[in-house]
Design an enzyme around this catalytic site. Structure first.
Site, short mmCIF file in Angstrom:
data_model
loop_
_atom_site.label_atom_id
_atom_site.label_comp_id
_atom_site.label_asym_id
_atom_site.label_seq_id
_atom_site.Cartn_x
_atom_site.Cartn_y
_atom_site.Cartn_z
N HIS A 154 0.82 -1.22 0.00
CA HIS A 154 0.00 0.00 0.00
C HIS A 154 0.85 1.26 0.00
CE1 HIS A 154 -4.07 -1.79 0.76
NE2 HIS A 154 -3.29 -2.82 1.01
N ASP A 362 3.71 9.34 -0.81
CA ASP A 362 2.51 8.59 -0.43
C ASP A 362 2.28 7.48 -1.44
OD1 ASP A 362 0.23 8.07 1.10
OD2 ASP A 362 -0.35 10.18 1.17
C1 GDG Z 1 -2.05 3.84 3.25
C2 GDG Z 1 -1.01 4.49 2.33
C3 GDG Z 1 -2.69 4.43 0.48
C4 GDG Z 1 -8.26 10.22 7.72
N1 GDG Z 1 -8.62 10.96 8.79
C5 GDG Z 1 -9.83 10.54 9.16
C6 GDG Z 1 -10.22 9.50 8.30
N2 GDG Z 1 -9.24 9.33 7.43
C7 GDG Z 1 -9.30 8.37 6.32
C8 GDG Z 1 -9.29 9.06 4.98
C9 GDG Z 1 -8.80 7.93 4.08
C10 GDG Z 1 -7.86 7.16 5.01
O1 GDG Z 1 -8.17 7.53 6.34
C11 GDG Z 1 -6.41 7.55 4.77
O2 GDG Z 1 -6.00 6.96 3.57
P1 GDG Z 1 -4.74 7.51 2.78
O3 GDG Z 1 -4.69 6.80 1.49
O4 GDG Z 1 -4.88 8.97 2.62
O5 GDG Z 1 -3.47 7.27 3.69
P2 GDG Z 1 -2.88 6.11 4.70
O6 GDG Z 1 -3.68 5.98 5.92
O7 GDG Z 1 -1.46 6.50 4.91
O8 GDG Z 1 -2.98 4.74 3.86
C12 GDG Z 1 -1.71 5.31 1.26
C13 GDG Z 1 -3.61 3.68 1.43
O9 GDG Z 1 -2.86 2.96 2.42
C14 GDG Z 1 -4.49 2.67 0.68
O10 GDG Z 1 -3.73 1.80 -0.07
O11 GDG Z 1 -3.46 5.25 -0.36
O12 GDG Z 1 -0.76 5.87 0.36
O13 GDG Z 1 -0.10 5.30 3.09
O14 GDG Z 1 -9.84 7.08 3.71
O15 GDG Z 1 -10.55 9.54 4.66
N3 GDG Z 1 -11.40 8.84 8.38
C15 GDG Z 1 -12.25 9.26 9.37
N4 GDG Z 1 -11.92 10.24 10.26
C16 GDG Z 1 -10.74 10.91 10.18
O16 GDG Z 1 -10.48 11.81 10.99
N5 GDG Z 1 -13.44 8.66 9.49
#
Ligand code: GDG
Length: 481
Positions: A154, A362
């Site tokens: 990921h 990322d």
């Molecule tokens: C890893 C990889 C890759 C965030 N704050 C809150 C909240 N979130 C949710 C977001 C989003 C998720 O968490 C974060 O996803 P990301 O993709 O931005 O980043 P990582 O957590 O680092 O994820 C990344 C991912 O895996 C999938 O393969 O894209 O690159 O690092 O959905 O909306 N959700 C809620 N409250 C929050 O305060 N409910």
């Protein structure tokens, strides 16, 4: 159809109706359709020997195992999050390599494989997720398992020069070749592994992405992850009264909102983002009282030493910007260091004229896709996206920025805030189309199709089904360190 076995660091709670992320929902649906197992850590730390908890929900069994305090320190906080996470995010300065971390990582992977093995059937298809579990297939193979096993990373995969800075890199990457399919978020990540294989391990990678290993072939390919676009868009259309009130207030005051949503992680570029926002206000005084930044940054991995520092830095910067610019009824930066419910997040995205997604590195960044999904197609906001997010490979109609260059980010923020509606619509239509075509379901189906194909590899590529490995394979000495 073969059963599916998902292995990930944490097991999703399939009984919870508030199952949030589209990814967990998609994987759970695939499990329900095929039957199978979701296996991983239950999130607890247990002092004594504790058996994993089994829960059968229709055709799906979840198996959740606890970690001991030493496992947690060495495997989770240690090797996974103090070595692999910073290394794979190009942050050699934050890598804290210790031999006991590596030992703990190998020990926990081996124990988890030992726990899962008796549950497996010969024709299961096994899908392992993320950097915590790179040696998992090697550990299963060492125990005689010959099932099809796929791996999806990921997070980013770094170039060979960075990878070789950590001891044991040879064994780690050789372990990846025990999978049948190795998936990455971007073509750059896949290319980095291919370069490593040819430069460091002298292995030929064919044009079709296949690498021969022990009489079989391993497929290395890009599988960009997506979100459940329709579900997120639907959520965004139903604002809570709280968000509606806030939106109304902003509208009456003629104020625009920039939104950032990130786990509070050093890879997300939060201090650089605040610097860019401050630069925007400095260069465009007419924006004072006319724009605010809402930054939601829930805490994460607070036991890892680098994390309290980033929190402190961010709090200091927020205070300093607000101290410098705020007045009685305008707070330039609203910073929320708590998780916000997913529904509220969706409607906040829709109520914000700019989505600011500026990680320093990322894997993909789902927030970028969520921001696009949440917009009103008739009057959409603008996505400002880091060139270093995996999402930038697909989302070219966003305003792409270099997050290290505060002037560049400030200029693009200004462009976003003043962009005519027609251009916003055109860009949004193109972006929405892309996230729809590459949504969570498409990602899942394409990866599983590749894994299901194992055994039908093209002639000349050798038998795709793995030969059993000698038990010592998982303890193979490091190649190049
Ligand atoms: C890893 C990889 C890759 C965030 N704050 C809150 C909240 N979130 C949710 C977001 C989003 C998720 O968490 C974060 O996803 P990301 O993709 O931005 O980043 P990582 O957590 O680092 O994820 C990344 C991912 O895996 C999938 O393969 O894209 O690159 O690092 O959905 O909306 N959700 C809620 N409250 C929050 O305060 N409910």
């Amino acid at each position: 159809m073969s059963r599916l076995v998902i292995v990930s660091n944490r097991v999703a709670d399939l009984r919870s109706s508030s199952q949030s992320g589209g990814l967990a929902v998609g994987l759970a649906d695939a499990l329900r359709a095929r039957g199978g197992i979701w296996f991983g850590w239950d999130g607890t730390i247990s002092d004594g020997p504790a058996a994993p908890a089994l829960d059968d929900i229709g055709p799906v069994r979840t198996i959740a195992a606890p970690l001991t305090p030493a496992d947690y320190d060495e495997y989770y906080v240690g090797f996974a999050n103090s070595v692999l996470w910073p290394l794979f995010h190009y942050r050699l300065d934050l890598v804290d390599y210790r031999a006991e971390f590596h030992d703990g990582y190998m020990r926990v992977n081996a124990r988890l494989a030992e726990t899962l093995r008796p549950e497996l059937r010969a024709d299961d298809v096994i899908w392992v997720h993320d950097y915590h579990l790179i040696p998992f297939a090697a550990c299963l193979r060492a125990r005689g398992c010959r099932q099809r096993i796929g791996f999806f990373l990921h997070i980013p995969f770094p170039p060979p020069d960075l990878l070789t800075a950590t001891p044991n890199h040879g064994a780690l990457i050789e372990a990846l070749l025990e999978y049948d399919v190795v998936g990455f978020q971007t073509s750059g990540d896949a290319a980095n592994l291919k370069r490593y294989l040819s430069e460091q391990l002298c292995r030929e990678v064919r044009d079709d992405g296949r690498v021969d290993k022990g009489g079989r072939s391993v497929l290395v390919e890009r599988f960009p992850i997506g979100i459940d676009v329709a579900a997120f868009a639907e959520m965004a259309r139903q604002p809570s009264s709280e968000v509606e009130l806030d939106t109304l207030r902003q509208r009456i005051l003629g104020r625009k909102q920039i939104i950032g949503v990130d786990r509070l992680d050093y890879s997300k570029g939060l201090p650089e983002r605040l610097t860019a926002f401050e630069r925007l206000l400095t260069r465009h005084p007419e924006l004072e009282r006319a724009v605010s930044l809402l930054q939601i940054a829930p805490p994460t991995r607070e036991d890892v030493s680098a994390y309290p520092a980033i929190r402190k830095e961010l709090e200091g910067m927020t205070g300093s910007i607000n101290g410098r610019f705020a007045d009685i009824n305008w707070t330039p930066v609203r910073y929320i260091h708590r998780a916000v419910p997913r529904e509220r997040l969706a409607s906040l995205f829709r109520a914000s004229q700019v989505g600011l997604v500026t990680p320093l590195r990322d894997g993909m960044n789902l927030v970028a896709k969520e921001y696009v999904a949440a917009q009103d197609p008739d009057d959409p906001g603008v996505l400002v996206l880091s060139q270093f997010a995996g999402a930038a490979e697909e989302l070219q109609e966003a305003l792409i920025v270099n997050p290290y260059d505060a002037d560049d980010v400030a200029d693009r923020l200004h462009e976003a805030l003043t962009m005519p509606r027609d251009e916003r619509r055109d860009r949004h239509t193109a972006l929405y189309d892309r996230i729809l075509r590459q949504d969570a379901q498409a990602w899942l189906e394409r990866f599983l199709a590749r894994l299901d194909e194992v055994g039908d590899a093209p002639a000349g590529s050798g038998a795709a089904r793995p030969e059993p490995l000698p038990a010592e394979a998982a303890r193979r000495p490091n190649h190049s360190s």
